[in-house]
Design an enzyme around this catalytic site. Structure first.
Site, PDB file in Angstrom:
ATOM      1  N   HIS A 107      30.078  16.744  30.467  1.00 42.25           N
ATOM      2  CA  HIS A 107      28.954  17.055  31.353  1.00 42.25           C
ATOM      3  C   HIS A 107      28.670  18.549  31.454  1.00 42.25           C
ATOM      4  O   HIS A 107      27.620  18.956  31.927  1.00 42.25           O
ATOM      5  CB  HIS A 107      29.174  16.447  32.744  1.00 42.25           C
ATOM      6  CG  HIS A 107      30.213  17.105  33.581  1.00 42.25           C
ATOM      7  ND1 HIS A 107      31.524  16.677  33.636  1.00 42.25           N
ATOM      8  CD2 HIS A 107      30.152  18.166  34.408  1.00 42.25           C
ATOM      9  CE1 HIS A 107      32.205  17.441  34.467  1.00 42.25           C
ATOM     10  NE2 HIS A 107      31.396  18.366  34.950  1.00 42.25           N
ATOM     11  N   ASP A 152      34.309  11.850  29.081  1.00 46.23           N
ATOM     12  CA  ASP A 152      33.859  13.123  29.656  1.00 46.23           C
ATOM     13  C   ASP A 152      34.608  14.301  29.025  1.00 46.23           C
ATOM     14  O   ASP A 152      35.054  15.213  29.711  1.00 46.23           O
ATOM     15  CB  ASP A 152      34.017  13.155  31.183  1.00 46.23           C
ATOM     16  CG  ASP A 152      33.198  14.288  31.808  1.00 46.23           C
ATOM     17  OD1 ASP A 152      32.285  14.792  31.138  1.00 46.23           O
ATOM     18  OD2 ASP A 152      33.483  14.672  32.958  1.00 46.23           O
ATOM     19  N   SER A 198      34.698  22.712  36.128  1.00 47.62           N
ATOM     20  CA  SER A 198      34.750  21.634  35.136  1.00 47.62           C
ATOM     21  C   SER A 198      35.055  22.142  33.739  1.00 47.62           C
ATOM     22  O   SER A 198      34.472  23.123  33.281  1.00 47.62           O
ATOM     23  CB  SER A 198      33.426  20.886  35.082  1.00 47.62           C
ATOM     24  OG  SER A 198      33.336  19.953  36.106  1.00 47.62           O
TER      25      SER A 198
END
Length: 492
Positions: free
Chosen positions: A219, A252, A334
């Site tokens: 993402h 992910d 992230s």
């Protein structure tokens, strides 16, 4: 419980990291390759009413955050054609990524652009006042000491007061947080991804090998996949253009490669996430809210925590059996490394649990409340190697469709698969093991299965060809069967 991807939107989040500080040089080190296998299309995402929205979980990475978009329908897991709504399914109610709007929740979330953090008000006035007070106190103290010294030495002799100009040498051993940070920071980058329309965000990544491959979250780089711009900046200020080598929506995980990579890259050492224990120390590195090269510490709070996310479009869900940590992780973290006390990477920071957010298009961003989630590095390493080798992810599967409804009783095999297909793939692993529609899977090996998304996340910690033991209920009786996991390749 909703899960929110941690992100720092660009725009409107900071578009460039702050001026980095010099970091020690690094020495090269190689990484191992992986292997792949073809797989069947991923499950789709059913639409349905959201689950309880009391909490939200945010992707710890790029600016945009996944917002909740709960589900109550059924979606196939593993085998057969992708169900209606696209793939993968939206997560039911365990941690789902994102910054959901007021009416969202459950497993899954919609991809939300975070607004930039409000510009801090100047603290100059307060600082000046504090300095004045300190000066007055120091002045009064100095006057008192001067009077005392003069009174005690009124015989005409002089007194000299000397003070050490050094607090002693500071030694930072390799095993300390400072020692680990000094070694790991030079191999951690701040990633900026921008789509062709100018949307994007900031995340983090770390050096995987000496060839210039950087591992991060899917993402984080999703905006730059189709013709967008991608760059990675090291703590010493050196910035490199990059390109996406491969990305796995379901896991992910993504791998990017630096263009004109330097010859002195120092890959971070990968640990063994299977050996991690609750209570172990953790160190997280990332760019929370665009503040690059930020280091935070904590412990492993739990293992095998089921977490799922969705971009809110009814497809593209991600699942993980995560490491939970209380190290402070925020939007922008992230893709960054979660390290152990020796500086080995044990996970990829990906999501946080949050008590609230500004919602889709809101003006506020949720922050850490001490509940962060990382993809175990053993799984991420396997995925990264596959992406470098073939550019496509490989997923393990059982070849059966399971309900994605929120549940605490297990993963129920649906009566029918997507678009009228069979719920149990003919000739697939589940069929060979004798599983049938209506069976409720309650365990995979020793791991308790409380829902369909939990089963998916647990299966994806394995590789195709692995043998697992399935415990299921049928007609009020418990049965156990062994099966060999199949495979499918790609996200669609």
């Amino acid at each position: 419980m909703n899960t929110e991807n941690e992100g720092t939107a660009v725009p409107p989040a900071p578009s460039a990291p702050p001026v980095p500080v010099d970091s020690p040089a690094a020495s090269p080190q190689a990484a191992a390759p992986g292997s792949g296998a073809p797989t069947t299309p991923p499950p789709s995402v059913p639409q349905g009413p959201p689950a309880a929205p009391e909490q939200e979980l945010v992707h710890a990475g790029q600016a945009p955050a996944y917002a909740s978009a709960g589900s109550s329908g059924q979606a196939p897991y593993g085998a057969g054609p992708a169900p209606e709504g696209g793939w993968p399914p939206p997560p039911p109610a365990t941690p789902s990524y994102a910054d959901g709007g007021g009416d969202s929740g459950g497993w899954g979330s919609s991809y939300q652009q975070h607004q930039p953090a409000p510009k801090p008000r100047s603290g100059r006035g307060g600082l000046v006042a504090a300095i004045l007070v300190a000066a007055l106190v120091a002045g009064g103290l100095g006057g008192g000491l001067g009077y005392t010294l003069a009174k005690n030495n009124d015989n005409g002799s002089s007194t000299t007061v000397s003070a050490s100009d050094s607090g002693g040498s500071v030694k930072r051993d390799p095993g300390t947080t400072a020692g680990v940070a000094a070694k790991a920071l030079p191999s951690t980058v701040t990633i900026q991804a921008e789509s062709t329309s100018g949307e994007g965000g900031t995340g983090t990544g770390f050096v995987f090998d000496t060839e210039g491959h950087i591992v991060t979250n899917n993402h984080v780089v999703a905006d730059a996949v189709d013709g967008g711009k991608l760059s990675a900046t090291f703590p010493d200020g050196k910035k490199y253009d990059a390109e996406v080598v491969g990305h796995a929506q379901g896991y992910d995980v993504a791998v990017i490669k630096l263009k004109n990579a330097p010859s002195n890259l120092n890959p971070l050492t990968l640990g063994n996430s299977d050996k991690v224990a609750v209570g172990d120390s953790t160190i997280a590195i990332g760019a929370p809210f665009g503040l690059s090269n930020t280091v935070t510490t904590g412990i492993i709070s739990a293992k095998d925590r089921p977490v799922a996310s969705s971009d809110g479009s009814g497809s593209n869900a991600s699942y993980m059996s995560a490491l939970q940590t209380d190290a402070s992780i925020n939007p922008g973290n992230s893709g960054g490394p979660l390290l152990d006390a020796q500086g080995n990477v044990i996970g990829i920071n990906s999501a946080i649990q949050s008590t609230g957010s500004g919602g889709l298009g809101g003006t506020t961003q949720s922050g850490s409340i001490g509940l962060g989630f990382a993809i175990p590095i053993n799984q991420a390493k396997y995925v990264a190697q596959q992406l470098i080798k073939t550019g496509k992810p490989v997923y393990a599967k059982i070849g059966a469709s399971v309900s994605l409804d929120e549940s605490t009783n297990g993963a129920k095999i649906t009566e029918q698969g997507a678009s009228g297909s069979a719920a149990v793939e003919s000739g697939g692993p589940a069929a060979k093991a004798g599983l049938k529609p209506g069976d409720v899977i309650t365990k995979l090996d020793d791991h308790v299965i409380d829902s369909g998304p939990t089963l998916i996340g647990e299966i994806w910690t394995h590789q195709p060809g692995d043998k697992v033991t399935i415990t299921y209920e049928r007609g009020g009786k418990t049965h156990t069967v062994d099966l060999t996991l199949g495979s499918r390749q790609g996200d669609s």
